[in-house]
Design a protein around this motif. Structure first.
Motif, PDB file in Angstrom:
ATOM      1  N   GLY B 196       0.813  -1.216   0.000  1.00  0.00           N
ATOM      2  CA  GLY B 196       0.000   0.000   0.000  1.00  0.00           C
ATOM      3  C   GLY B 196       0.844   1.262   0.000  1.00  0.00           C
ATOM      4  N   LEU B 197       1.749   1.355   0.957  1.00  0.00           N
ATOM      5  CA  LEU B 197       2.515   2.594   1.127  1.00  0.00           C
ATOM      6  C   LEU B 197       3.845   2.567   0.382  1.00  0.00           C
ATOM      7  CD1 LEU B 197       1.904   3.057   4.961  1.00  0.00           C
ATOM      8  CD2 LEU B 197       0.834   4.349   3.121  1.00  0.00           C
ATOM      9  N   LYS B 198       4.282   1.360  -0.043  1.00  0.00           N
ATOM     10  CA  LYS B 198       5.597   1.215  -0.694  1.00  0.00           C
ATOM     11  C   LYS B 198       6.677   1.923   0.127  1.00  0.00           C
ATOM     12  CE  LYS B 198       3.627   0.555  -5.246  1.00  0.00           C
ATOM     13  NZ  LYS B 198       2.198   0.592  -4.821  1.00  0.00           N
ATOM     14  N   VAL B 199       6.695   1.553   1.400  1.00  0.00           N
ATOM     15  CA  VAL B 199       7.586   2.208   2.347  1.00  0.00           C
ATOM     16  C   VAL B 199       9.044   1.864   2.073  1.00  0.00           C
ATOM     17  CG1 VAL B 199       8.362   1.911   4.731  1.00  0.00           C
ATOM     18  CG2 VAL B 199       5.996   2.543   4.264  1.00  0.00           C
ATOM     19  N   GLU B 200       9.891   2.858   2.222  1.00  0.00           N
ATOM     20  CA  GLU B 200      11.318   2.630   2.126  1.00  0.00           C
ATOM     21  C   GLU B 200      11.822   2.369   3.549  1.00  0.00           C
ATOM     22  OE1 GLU B 200      15.034   4.958   0.100  1.00  0.00           O
ATOM     23  OE2 GLU B 200      13.033   5.745  -0.236  1.00  0.00           O
ATOM     24  N   ASP B 201      12.369   1.178   3.788  1.00  0.00           N
ATOM     25  CA  ASP B 201      12.787   0.787   5.136  1.00  0.00           C
ATOM     26  C   ASP B 201      13.760   1.796   5.744  1.00  0.00           C
ATOM     27  OD1 ASP B 201      11.310  -1.428   4.528  1.00  0.00           O
ATOM     28  OD2 ASP B 201      12.749  -2.864   5.373  1.00  0.00           O
ATOM     29  N   GLY B 202      13.459   2.212   6.959  1.00  0.00           N
ATOM     30  CA  GLY B 202      14.373   3.089   7.672  1.00  0.00           C
ATOM     31  C   GLY B 202      14.407   4.516   7.161  1.00  0.00           C
ATOM     32  N   VAL B 203      13.709   4.817   6.070  1.00  0.00           N
ATOM     33  CA  VAL B 203      13.790   6.156   5.477  1.00  0.00           C
ATOM     34  C   VAL B 203      12.490   6.944   5.674  1.00  0.00           C
ATOM     35  CG1 VAL B 203      14.102   7.459   3.344  1.00  0.00           C
ATOM     36  CG2 VAL B 203      15.507   5.426   3.803  1.00  0.00           C
ATOM     37  N   ASP B 204      11.361   6.336   5.278  1.00  0.00           N
ATOM     38  CA  ASP B 204      10.094   7.030   5.492  1.00  0.00           C
ATOM     39  C   ASP B 204       9.916   7.293   6.978  1.00  0.00           C
ATOM     40  OD1 ASP B 204       8.268   7.628   3.237  1.00  0.00           O
ATOM     41  OD2 ASP B 204       8.698   5.538   2.698  1.00  0.00           O
ATOM     42  N   SER B 205       9.214   8.392   7.302  1.00  0.00           N
ATOM     43  CA  SER B 205       9.076   8.755   8.701  1.00  0.00           C
ATOM     44  C   SER B 205       7.611   9.090   8.988  1.00  0.00           C
ATOM     45  CB  SER B 205      10.032   9.926   8.962  1.00  0.00           C
ATOM     46  OG  SER B 205       9.496  10.826   9.869  1.00  0.00           O
ATOM     47  N   GLY B 206       7.067   8.460  10.041  1.00  0.00           N
ATOM     48  CA  GLY B 206       5.651   8.618  10.359  1.00  0.00           C
ATOM     49  C   GLY B 206       5.413   9.645  11.456  1.00  0.00           C
ATOM     50  N   VAL B 207       4.238  10.256  11.434  1.00  0.00           N
ATOM     51  CA  VAL B 207       3.799  11.141  12.514  1.00  0.00           C
ATOM     52  C   VAL B 207       2.370  10.734  12.849  1.00  0.00           C
ATOM     53  CG1 VAL B 207       3.184  13.514  13.127  1.00  0.00           C
ATOM     54  CG2 VAL B 207       5.281  13.075  11.845  1.00  0.00           C
ATOM     55  N   SER B 208       2.078  10.556  14.140  1.00  0.00           N
ATOM     56  CA  SER B 208       0.735  10.114  14.507  1.00  0.00           C
ATOM     57  C   SER B 208       0.261  10.711  15.814  1.00  0.00           C
ATOM     58  CB  SER B 208       0.718   8.580  14.640  1.00  0.00           C
ATOM     59  OG  SER B 208      -0.530   8.164  15.166  1.00  0.00           O
ATOM     60  N   TRP B 209      -0.958  11.231  15.807  1.00  0.00           N
ATOM     61  CA  TRP B 209      -1.600  11.676  17.061  1.00  0.00           C
ATOM     62  C   TRP B 209      -2.703  10.680  17.434  1.00  0.00           C
ATOM     63  CZ3 TRP B 209      -6.738  11.885  16.647  1.00  0.00           C
ATOM     64  CH2 TRP B 209      -7.254  11.975  15.339  1.00  0.00           C
ATOM     65  N   LEU B 210      -2.806   9.579  16.684  1.00  0.00           N
ATOM     66  CA  LEU B 210      -3.942   8.662  16.851  1.00  0.00           C
ATOM     67  C   LEU B 210      -3.853   7.930  18.182  1.00  0.00           C
ATOM     68  CD1 LEU B 210      -3.662   7.249  13.257  1.00  0.00           C
ATOM     69  CD2 LEU B 210      -5.533   8.680  14.099  1.00  0.00           C
ATOM     70  N   PRO B 211      -4.992   7.675  18.821  1.00  0.00           N
ATOM     71  CA  PRO B 211      -4.966   6.923  20.069  1.00  0.00           C
ATOM     72  C   PRO B 211      -4.464   5.507  19.824  1.00  0.00           C
ATOM     73  CG  PRO B 211      -7.240   7.407  19.405  1.00  0.00           C
ATOM     74  CD  PRO B 211      -6.341   8.092  18.425  1.00  0.00           C
ATOM     75  N   LEU B 212      -3.695   4.976  20.768  1.00  0.00           N
ATOM     76  CA  LEU B 212      -3.053   3.681  20.556  1.00  0.00           C
ATOM     77  C   LEU B 212      -3.941   2.505  20.943  1.00  0.00           C
ATOM     78  CD1 LEU B 212       0.604   4.540  21.576  1.00  0.00           C
ATOM     79  CD2 LEU B 212      -0.485   4.588  19.338  1.00  0.00           C
ATOM     80  N   TYR B 213      -5.104   2.768  21.534  1.00  0.00           N
ATOM     81  CA  TYR B 213      -6.029   1.670  21.803  1.00  0.00           C
ATOM     82  C   TYR B 213      -6.902   1.410  20.575  1.00  0.00           C
ATOM     83  CZ  TYR B 213      -8.790   5.801  22.824  1.00  0.00           C
ATOM     84  OH  TYR B 213      -9.382   7.038  22.730  1.00  0.00           O
ATOM     85  N   HIS B 214      -6.611   2.079  19.488  1.00  0.00           N
ATOM     86  CA  HIS B 214      -7.380   1.948  18.259  1.00  0.00           C
ATOM     87  C   HIS B 214      -6.465   1.378  17.173  1.00  0.00           C
ATOM     88  CE1 HIS B 214      -9.418   3.387  14.579  1.00  0.00           C
ATOM     89  NE2 HIS B 214     -10.512   3.200  15.274  1.00  0.00           N
ATOM     90  N   ASP B 215      -7.022   0.542  16.251  1.00  0.00           N
ATOM     91  CA  ASP B 215      -6.167  -0.167  15.296  1.00  0.00           C
ATOM     92  C   ASP B 215      -5.295   0.746  14.432  1.00  0.00           C
ATOM     93  OD1 ASP B 215      -8.290   0.771  13.792  1.00  0.00           O
ATOM     94  OD2 ASP B 215      -9.072  -1.193  13.243  1.00  0.00           O
ATOM     95  N   MET B 216      -5.839   1.897  14.033  1.00  0.00           N
ATOM     96  CA  MET B 216      -5.065   2.735  13.122  1.00  0.00           C
ATOM     97  C   MET B 216      -3.794   3.258  13.787  1.00  0.00           C
ATOM     98  SD  MET B 216      -6.280   6.082  10.982  1.00  0.00           S
ATOM     99  CE  MET B 216      -7.446   5.576   9.792  1.00  0.00           C
ATOM    100  N   GLY B 217      -3.909   3.639  15.060  1.00  0.00           N
ATOM    101  CA  GLY B 217      -2.730   4.125  15.779  1.00  0.00           C
ATOM    102  C   GLY B 217      -1.786   2.984  16.132  1.00  0.00           C
ATOM    103  N   LEU B 218      -2.354   1.891  16.630  1.00  0.00           N
ATOM    104  CA  LEU B 218      -1.525   0.800  17.158  1.00  0.00           C
ATOM    105  C   LEU B 218      -0.870  -0.032  16.056  1.00  0.00           C
ATOM    106  CD1 LEU B 218      -0.447  -0.965  19.398  1.00  0.00           C
ATOM    107  CD2 LEU B 218      -2.687  -2.041  19.610  1.00  0.00           C
ATOM    108  N   ILE B 219      -1.666  -0.541  15.135  1.00  0.00           N
ATOM    109  CA  ILE B 219      -1.094  -1.392  14.084  1.00  0.00           C
ATOM    110  C   ILE B 219      -0.408  -0.525  13.036  1.00  0.00           C
ATOM    111  CG2 ILE B 219      -1.606  -3.154  12.347  1.00  0.00           C
ATOM    112  CD1 ILE B 219      -4.032  -3.947  14.089  1.00  0.00           C
TER     113      ILE B 219
END
Lengths: 94, 598
Positions: B196-219
């Protein structure tokens, strides 16, 4: 007269400033007392409470801790949360 | 690459000396950064501390931890020890506490958790849970766990082992614990990170304010980046809700390339972020702005793109996706780099014939449906007639039916709920309860089956009515619920629109009712039978703030909707009672030496 963020504050000045912010949010439709509940009576939802807090932080130049936010229910509670921070910062003049 | 367990991914990532987790902490104005090497050490400490409590592989531990750093380390520490974490959302405030405790008790009892880990403040409120959950031996404050120095004993963990239980905040029923194995998670991470994201290992960088008890934040932001050694910066959810600009500020400062949010997050930024708050920011590195987890409105996303284009936001970054707790996280992403795509279909044909026929132009009767892309490779999504229980015939393109899923990310069922598990599957397919259709292999999602309003054989989606009603000034946008009901008269389906309003004047409320009827009739061609204006805080919502349509309908049918006050007042007493009970239970525990253990 407008106070700037760095100056020191007393209880009355804090409440007055708070009322001013809340009046804008509620469009002057409700009479405000310290016991007035933000969600129950003023019709501000939880996101709205966050918005009010953000404005107050700007106004007073401080950050209210998330833990303190959980306890906030009334206008008076908000004033106390602000006052706690002002005291901690040594900007309390009473 | 072969699939790895989460436990193995933690060990593998430890060699990375540059990337890891960063935790924004507003109170201390600090942003502690842990390389994945540091994450390995911190999670071993928490794993050892949980083992020292007597927890063994396969035992469940409930987690109520509002602090991101505590949550991540306790969660991963448990997973490494083979202990199954059960994340539970923290109380949002002292209001609605009794409902919160009821839900928490249900989750703790159902999961059979032996230990609950929380912080000292929340522990005070959990007396009821302590007293009534027979299986719960103790509630441990995380402050105590942090100091524990017992050595961690590694466990052998397999892909078929349960990794954690993801309790869903169902809008109709009590929360159900979705069982997710290491194999489910590894398959899903591979799908959304690589395909889906075609992530580059170790290079792409994520930012998240999502709650971690929810799948989108946690997984999405703890597990996915761990497998691929990407750095993630976590913002406390409350900081984002207080100042949505914080999200954009951190994205700019960290040169974040990937971030996700539900539809409302993008709408909140459009509404609340002031130009001066984002002056000087640069969002040009943000290559994927994902959107999912609740119905997506293309108009909201386009408004976001327009507003932030001047500070470098690329509208092609917007990516719509589809998934649910039962499928770990996502089962389909639209193609990255094309922006939000939507289908303007004829609302009348959609309602009467369940067909999605494109409408030329921008007519009044057009319904805008967002494209969520094709199923991930190795996964299968299909649309069946709702009554096709065996899943015998897939519907052709542009015919609306129930969306069903299968594939390695899909759960094997709900924890200790054999009947609900059986009911959730049809001929090997997971029934999602969502309606949608396909066009050329891409999925378009319309809404929930249970919430459809059926009038004279025509189907209407409540979201569409709510969207229209929300346009009326005085109606609190996002606090509108539409539903159909045959009760109390039992003659025909009646359409009801209930909404919250700050307006209290009786005449003004009557005027609002008239305006709502009018706007729905004009926009959708449907006559509303009853309009119900309510005080703020009356409509029932889930923990994550989603409207509960079925619960509202029930309140309406039993006449309680009008008598229901905002939950605030009744709960003050409840708070006092809870604190008293907590103290009582500790006293009892001390005197009788934990007589609850059988």
């Amino acid at each position: 007269m407008e106070k700037s963020a760095g100056t020191s504050w007393g209880h009355e000045a804090v409440v007055k400033e708070l009322m001013r912010v809340l009046e804008v949010h509620t469009e002057h439709k409700v009479e405000l007392r310290e016991s007035t509940e933000l969600v129950g009576e003023l019709g501000i939802d939880s996101l709205g409470v966050m918005e009010v807090v953000a404005e107050l932080e700007d106004k007073f130049g401080l950050t209210i801790a998330d833990d303190d936010l959980r306890e906030v229910e009334t206008v008076g509670d908000v004033a106390r949360a602000v006052e706690t921070r002002l005291r901690a910062d040594g900007r309390w003049s009473e | 690459m072969t699939l790895r367990t989460v436990a193995r991914a933690i060990e593998d990532a430890a060699e990375s000396g540059r990337t890891g987790y960063r935790f924004v902490d507003e109170a201390s104005n600090a942003e502690p950064f842990f390389t994945y090497g540091g994450v390995e050490r911190a999670t071993a400490r928490f794993g050892g501390a949980l083992q020292a409590l007597g927890l063994r592989k396969g035992d469940r531990v409930a987690l109520i931890l509002p602090d991101n750093q505590d949550f991540v380390f306790a969660f991963l520490g448990a997973v490494r020890a083979g202990i199954v974490p059960v994340p539970i959302y923290p109380p949002a405030g002292l209001s609605k506490l009794s409902g919160y405790l009821e839900n928490t008790l249900h989750i703790v009892a159902k999961s059979g958790a032996r230990v609950l880990v929380t912080d000292g403040d929340i522990k005070r409120l959990l007396g009821e849970v302590q007293l009534r959950a027979q299986n719960l031996e103790q509630i441990v404050a995380v402050e105590v766990l942090r100091k524990e120095r017992a050595a961690f004993r590694p466990e052998k963990i397999d892909l078929d082992d349960t990794c954690f239980l993801q309790f869903t905040s169902g809008s109709t029923s009590r929360p159900k614990g979705v069982i997710l194995t290491h194999g489910n998670l590894a398959a899903n991470v591979r799908a959304f990170m690589q395909l889906g994201l075609k992530v580059e290992d170790g290079v792409d960088s994520g930012v998240s304010w999502l709650p971690l008890y929810h799948d989108m934040g946690l997984i999405g932001f703890v597990l996915g980046p761990l497998f691929h050694k990407n750095t993630v910066t976590f913002i406390p959810p409350l900081s984002f809700l207080k100042r949505p600009a914080k999200w954009l500020e951190v994205l700019s400062r960290q040169r974040g390339t990937i971030s996700f949010g539900p539809n409302f997050a993008y709408a909140l930024c459009v509404k609340r972020v002031r130009d001066e708050e984002v002056a000087g920011l640069d969002l040009s590195a943000w290559r994927v702005a994902g959107c999912g987890a609740e119905p997506i409105r293309a108009a909201n996303l386009r408004a976001f793109a327009d507003k932030f284009a001047p500070i470098g936001f690329d509208r092609r970054a917007i990516l719509a996706c589809y998934g649910m707790a039962e499928s770990s996280l996502a089962v389909s992403f639209d193609n990255a780099g094309v922006g939000v795509r939507s289908d303007d279909v004829d609302g009348a044909l959609l309602a009467a014939e369940h067909r999605a026929v494109p409408l030329a132009g921008d007519g009044d009767k057009a319904v805008d449906v967002v494209c969520c892309g094709p199923a991930f490779e190795g996964h299968d999504i299909a649309v069946f007639a709702v009554d096709d229980a065996a899943g015998e015939r897939r519907l052709p393109d542009r015919e609306v039916g129930e969306i069903r899923l299968r594939g390695p990310s899909v759960t094997r069922g709900y924890w200790d709920e054999p009947e609900l598990t059986r009911a959730a599957f049809a001929g090997g397919w997971l029934r999602t309860g969502d309606l949608g259709y396909f066009v050329d292999g891409s999925l378009y999602v319309c809404g929930r089956i249970k919430e459809l309003i059926i009038v004279n054989g025509r189907n209407y989606y409540p979201q569409d009515l709510e969207w229209e009603a929300g346009k009326v000034e005085g109606v609190r946008k996002g606090n509108v619920i539409a539903f159909g009901t045959r009760k109390p008269l039992n003659d025909r389906e009646r359409v009801v629109v209930a909404f919250e309003t700050g307006v209290s004047d009786v005449d003004a409320r009557e005027a609002l009712k008239v305006a709502v009827r009018k706007v729905v009739r004009q926009g959708i061609g449907l006559t509303v039978d009853d309009v119900v204006p309510l005080d703020v805080g009356v409509l029932p919502k889930t923990s994550s703030g989603k409207l509960q349509r079925a619960a509202t309908r029930e309140l309406y049918e039993t006449g309680q909707l009008w008598t229901r006050a905002s939950a605030r007042k009744t709960d003050r007493l409840a708070v006092a009672k809870e604190i008293a009970k907590s103290q009582l239970s500790y006293v009892r525990h001390a005197i009788f030496g934990g007589d609850k253990k059988r």
